[in-house]
Design an enzyme around this catalytic site. Structure first.
Site, PDB file in Angstrom:
ATOM      1  N   SER A 130      41.365  29.397  50.067  1.00  0.00           N
ATOM      2  CA  SER A 130      41.705  30.070  48.811  1.00  0.00           C
ATOM      3  C   SER A 130      42.942  30.953  48.849  1.00  0.00           C
ATOM      4  O   SER A 130      43.401  31.419  47.809  1.00  0.00           O
ATOM      5  CB  SER A 130      40.520  30.909  48.321  1.00  0.00           C
ATOM      6  OG  SER A 130      39.586  30.092  47.653  1.00  0.00           O
TER       7      SER A 130
ATOM      8  N   SER B 142      41.314  29.719  45.230  1.00  0.00           N
ATOM      9  CA  SER B 142      40.943  30.559  44.125  1.00  0.00           C
ATOM     10  C   SER B 142      41.879  31.739  43.867  1.00  0.00           C
ATOM     11  O   SER B 142      41.866  32.307  42.776  1.00  0.00           O
ATOM     12  CB  SER B 142      39.532  31.097  44.358  1.00  0.00           C
ATOM     13  OG  SER B 142      39.502  31.933  45.493  1.00  0.00           O
TER      14      SER B 142
ATOM     15  N   LYS C 255      43.677  40.583  44.043  1.00  0.00           N
ATOM     16  CA  LYS C 255      42.759  39.644  43.409  1.00  0.00           C
ATOM     17  C   LYS C 255      41.586  40.429  42.806  1.00  0.00           C
ATOM     18  O   LYS C 255      41.158  41.438  43.379  1.00  0.00           O
ATOM     19  CB  LYS C 255      42.260  38.694  44.507  1.00  0.00           C
ATOM     20  CG  LYS C 255      41.447  37.494  44.062  1.00  0.00           C
ATOM     21  CD  LYS C 255      41.077  36.648  45.302  1.00  0.00           C
ATOM     22  CE  LYS C 255      40.376  35.367  44.936  1.00  0.00           C
ATOM     23  NZ  LYS C 255      40.093  34.530  46.138  1.00  0.00           N
TER      24      LYS C 255
END
Lengths: 484, 492
Positions: free
Chosen positions: B176, B152, B77
């Site tokens: 997330s 996310s 990420k």
């Protein structure tokens, strides 16, 4: 807002000091960067003290230890459970736009500083925080500059904030308070407490009120105080300014005022920038500090004897005056030197006289300190012993001390080289005495007529004839014998 | 044989059947082939990846021991700092930020031989549940490109869901990792708070953020967590607790395991017949494996969202204060330094980030702090107690990961509260700090849905054991193929 009523003469000042002391740890508060003064800008920085994304603080155990020791030295209560909080506000010298500090659970509470008068100024708290960087504005202020340069070398340096109760009542007491704090900090070795390098900084909260009143007046915080003397001058100025306000029937405004060393005045620094809600909350990046009793008691045993205890001991055991004890203990290294001289000579009073008198004088003349001088305590003690056992006169010793302290020579060598040894041979001394009595019949007559002064004159004459080498005690004895 | 998982790739490399360079080239080709439809990456780093793969091959040739993830392509990420590689956190304000350091977990992955192939898309500063809050682009769900991948960690979920890479790293603050894992049909693990170092991970909410793996199967999650977990002297909140060899704790049955079913959650999911049926079947599958199902209660879970939306924004408002244009990232000049701060932040942050900064600033304000932040922390303590009491009655908890299958792009982007509700089932575990994971549990409307498994603090091994038995028995992840699919070495 409280009002101060009555004539200025009926007012008293109430002063509280907030003192920031940088701790002398090897590394910064929350990262491994070196903690040092004077390095080229932005050379002592890393992702943590620059507050870069994802970086995290880790508390410096040595800084916690130093603060606790300072607290112990000042009689504070050390919290067994404490935590760090974030103080949030935007300012470009703060890399994260928050400062890691301590809000409602400081490491220490209570404690006091004792002034020379014996008055105790109580402490509110001492807490641990990180220092900010340094802004260098292109213009006169941050708002009026085309650009501002920031040096983050200081950002993250461990800082303790020592907050006093509003119990100081004069500029002089404020200076004494600072001097005592400085002495304690340098004794325990937690800071180099140099106000000109910023390792000790002070803000003063000043208010006035009718003498004897219990309620506090409106307070003004004074910043930008760069020396003990400027703390004193600024407080004096501010008290007078406040009194004038009252005389003129003006209201004293709660504000922050800056001290201007050049003009010797304070000016209002009030601006929107200073109207903050700091939004304190516990720093989730750090774990609470839980100090075990065992650790705290170990730190306590590591504390050196502190100035106040030393002073008491010097007066009690050495028979020194309070004043002399104060002078000798103001720096730990000086006190250590004195104690070594006292121990080696077995004569603390003489040791004190020498340290405060001729040793100090020759060092000042050479612009040296005890640390940089080559003479060691054993040599000073040896010189004292030479005087005490009658080998040399006190006067001759004063000629020797410079070579001892500055060049590090052995006193006996200097005495031999310069032929300063006293004559204690009874026959030789008696010869000088008789010669002097013979040559100064007038004085002998005066003495016999009751003029005591003539005796000292005759002693002087004997010494002169012997070129200072006659043992003066022996001279006195013989003179008394002959004249009596 | 297939090479869709990290452990298969590593074994093939160990047998000399494939090189790290080949494995990396396969992953890069898969990304290249799917990226136009998936939009999973903010940056692909082929040169760095291939150079690293060559080093791994050379090390293997020299006879060095193979790391736990030797030669395995991994995506991370864009919240993880990667030395010399742009790290944006999905935000304009860090659009050109190149960190001079790597996150501890990135260093640990690489130390075990993993090959980082790129940085994945995400909601800005990890604030969001759909990946639509990225300042750069919206990632698509590999099962339906009209749908969101969740967030996310949406980019990481999508690239693993499409089988471009076997393992990606995400972060989970309130869900997330788990919600996008559910949406993309992959395994996603939020470890115990403190299990994994946060150093070098751009902070959102410090007391909640945890990094974790997102993988095709449970075994890879076990290996990846083993690689990244453990005490880090750079993170005071990382725990000094030994990291077990999780792969040794994987099970094939659940005999003697008590599985807690949360009564409050069952009431919440009941109105949705399809979701309710899916989870009922999942619990029955667990029972069929030998588990005993017991009812447990998390009475304070209903306050989870309210508590979370005080604590997380409060911490975020302070964590994000450093983005002011003075030292790195975007700078918009103004007439003075404070204007520069204002202009930079106005231009650099997106609307959701601004919303949360305002929420958090308000919650910490003088006069409101006790009523909001302090109160929220007290509820958090009660929530921890809920879990303690539940785990006195069971070994793991099984519950919904999400309340619905993936939704269409734009469906909730104008309704922040509807978006916040997506984390209803995942937030209580975040607040309590206990480990939780989502494991594929089947399909609703032909879209994947995950089962959430929760264990007591530092009992990830037990959680993996249950997840593995369930995964091997049900094989939901292998039952169907997403429409954007690069698996079995085929570029889609």
């Amino acid at each position: 807002m409280s009002k101060v009523i009555g004539a200025p003469a009926d007012t008293e000042a109430v002063i509280g000091l907030e003192v920031h002391v940088e701790l002398l740890t090897a590394s910064k508060m929350f990262c491994g960067c070196r903690n040092a003064f004077g390095a080229p800008p932005n050379t002592l920085v890393c992702p943590v003290c620059l507050g870069m994304p994802g970086s995290l603080p880790v508390a410096n155990a040595k800084a916690v230890e130093y603060l606790c020791k300072a607290g112990m030295a000042l009689g504070c209560t050390i919290a067994e459970y404490s935590k760090f909080d974030r103080k949030n506000y935007f300012y470009p010298d703060m890399p994260k736009n928050y400062q890691i500090s301590q809000y409602d659970m400081p490491l220490t509470t209570g404690g006091s500083v004792t002034l020379p008068s014996g008055k105790r100024v109580n402490l509110t708290r001492i807490h641990l925080e990180e220092d900010t960087g340094k802004n260098v504005h292109a213009g006169e202020s941050i708002a009026r500059s085309a650009y501002t340069l920031v040096d983050y070398n200081r950002a993250g340096v461990p800082l303790m904030e020592i907050v006093s109760e509003p119990e100081i009542s004069s500029a002089r007491e404020a200076e004494e308070y600072l001097a005592e704090l400085k002495a304690v900090m340098s004794y325990i070795g937690v800071s180099d407490v140099k106000m000109h390098e910023g390792s000790l900084r002070c803000d003063a909260n000043v208010s006035i009120r009718p003498a004897g009143a219990r309620e506090l007046g409106t307070k003004v915080e004074i910043k930008n105080l760069n020396s003990f003397r400027s703390v004193g001058r600024a407080i004096e100025y501010e008290i007078e300014r406040m009194r004038a306000c009252v005389r003129e029937g003006e209201r004293i405004v709660q504000e922050t005022r800056g001290w201007d060393e050049g003009s010797g005045t304070t000016h209002s620094m009030r601006s929107k920038e200073l109207a903050h809600d700091y939004r304190y909350f516990p720093d989730p990046d750090l774990v609470p500090l839980e100090l075990g009793r065992a650790l705290l008691s170990r730190w306590r045993t590591e504390l050196p004897e502190l100035p106040a205890a030393k002073r008491t001991r010097y007066v009690r055991d050495f028979g020194l005056s309070e004043y002399d004890a104060g002078v000798l203990t103001s720096e730990r290294s000086d006190a250590d030197f004195f104690e070594a001289v006292a121990a080696a000579s077995g004569n603390p009073k003489q040791a004190a006289n020498w340290m405060m008198g001729d040793v100090r004088k020759v060092l000042d003349r050479a612009e040296m300190t005890l640390a940089s001088a080559r003479g060691r305590p054993e040599q000073v003690a040896a010189l004292i012993t030479l005087v005490a056992n009658g080998t040399i006169s006190g006067k001759a010793a004063k000629e020797v001390i410079e070579s001892v302290m500055i060049d590090g020579r052995q006193p006996a060598d200097v005495v031999a080289e310069r032929g300063l040894a006293q004559t204690s041979d009874a026959g030789a001394v008696a010869a000088f005495v008789d010669q002097a009595l013979h040559a100064n019949a007038d004085s002998v007559a005066s003495y016999k007529a009751g003029k005591e002064k003539a005796f000292e004159f005759l002693v002087g004459q004997v010494m002169k004839l012997s070129r200072g080498k006659a043992n003066v005690e022996m001279v006195r004895g013989l003179l008394k014998e002959r004249l009596g | 044989m297939t090479m869709n998982t990290g452990h298969e790739i590593r074994e093939a490399i160990a047998r000399g059947e494939v090189s790290a360079v080949e494995a990396t080239e396969t992953a890069l080709a898969a990304i290249a082939a799917t990226e136009r439809r998936l939009q999973a990456y903010l940056q692909v780093t082929p040169e760095r990846a291939l150079a690293r793969a060559k080093e791994i091959d050379a090390a293997i040739a020299r006879g060095q021991d193979l790391g736990l993830l030797a030669g395995v392509p991994v995506a991370v990420k864009d919240l993880f700092c990667t030395q010399g590689v742009r790290t944006t956190a999905g935000s304009k304000i860090l659009e050109n930020f190149v960190p001079p350091y790597s996150a501890t977990v990135v260093r640990r992955l690489e130390a075990q031989g993993a090959i980082i192939v790129g940085k994945t898309n995400m909601d800005e500063f990890a604030m969001g549940s759909s990946c639509e809050n990225s300042a750069f682009k919206a990632t698509r769900n590999p099962w339906s490109t009209e749908d969101v991948p969740g967030g996310s960690s949406g980019g990481s979920a999508a690239t693993v869901g499409a089988r471009c890479v076997p393992i990606a790293l995400g972060t989970d603050t309130g869900g997330s990792i788990r919600e996008p894992a559910s949406f993309c049909g992959v395994v996603g693990v939020k470890p115990t708070y403190g299990r994994v170092s946060r150093y070098g991970i751009v902070a959102f909410a410090s007391s909640l953020d945890q990094a974790g793996p997102m993988t095709v199967d449970v075994r890879d999650s076990a290996d990846a967590l083993e690689a990244i977990a453990g005490f880090d002297p750079m993170d005071s909140t990382s725990a000094n607790v030994d990291v077990p060899h999780y792969a040794a704790q994987l099970r094939n049955d659940l005999k003697g395991i008590r599985v807690g079913i949360v009564s409050e959650f069952e009431e919440s999911i009941a109105p949705d017949a399809a979701m309710h049926a899916l989870y009922k079947r999942a619990y029955e599958d667990l029972r069929a494996l030998g588990a005993e199902l017991v009812d447990v209660s998390l009475p304070h879970s209903k306050y989870g969202l309210a508590t979370y939306y005080l604590i997380a924004p409060a911490e975020a408002s302070s964590n994000l204060a450093r983005y002011d244009g003075a030292r790195y990232g975007l700078r918009v000049d103004g007439p003075d330094v404070f204007s520069m701060f204002d202009e930079t932040r106005a231009a650099g942050f997106g609307p959701e980030v601004k919303r949360r900064i305002i929420l958090g600033t308000y919650a910490l304000s003088s006069g409101y702090y006790d009523a909001y932040y302090v109160r929220a922390q007290k509820v958090r303590t009660l929530m921890k107690k809920d879990f303690d009491e539940a785990f006195a009655r069971c070994d793991v908890i099984a519950c919904p990961a999400v309340s619905c299958p993936p939704f269409q792009l734009g469906a909730k982007s104008q309704d922040p509260v509807a978006m916040y509700l997506m984390d209803f089932f995942t937030i209580p575990m975040s607040l309590a700090g206990v480990p939780a994971m989502s494991v594929p549990a089947g399909y609703v409307d032909d879209l994947p849905v995950g089962l959430q498994l929760v264990a007591p603090a530092f009992e990830e091994g037990r959680m993996f054991g249950v997840a593995h038995a369930y995964e091997q028995a049900t094989r939901h992840a292998w039952a169907r193929t997403p429409i954007v699919y690069a698996g079995d070495g085929h570029a889609a």
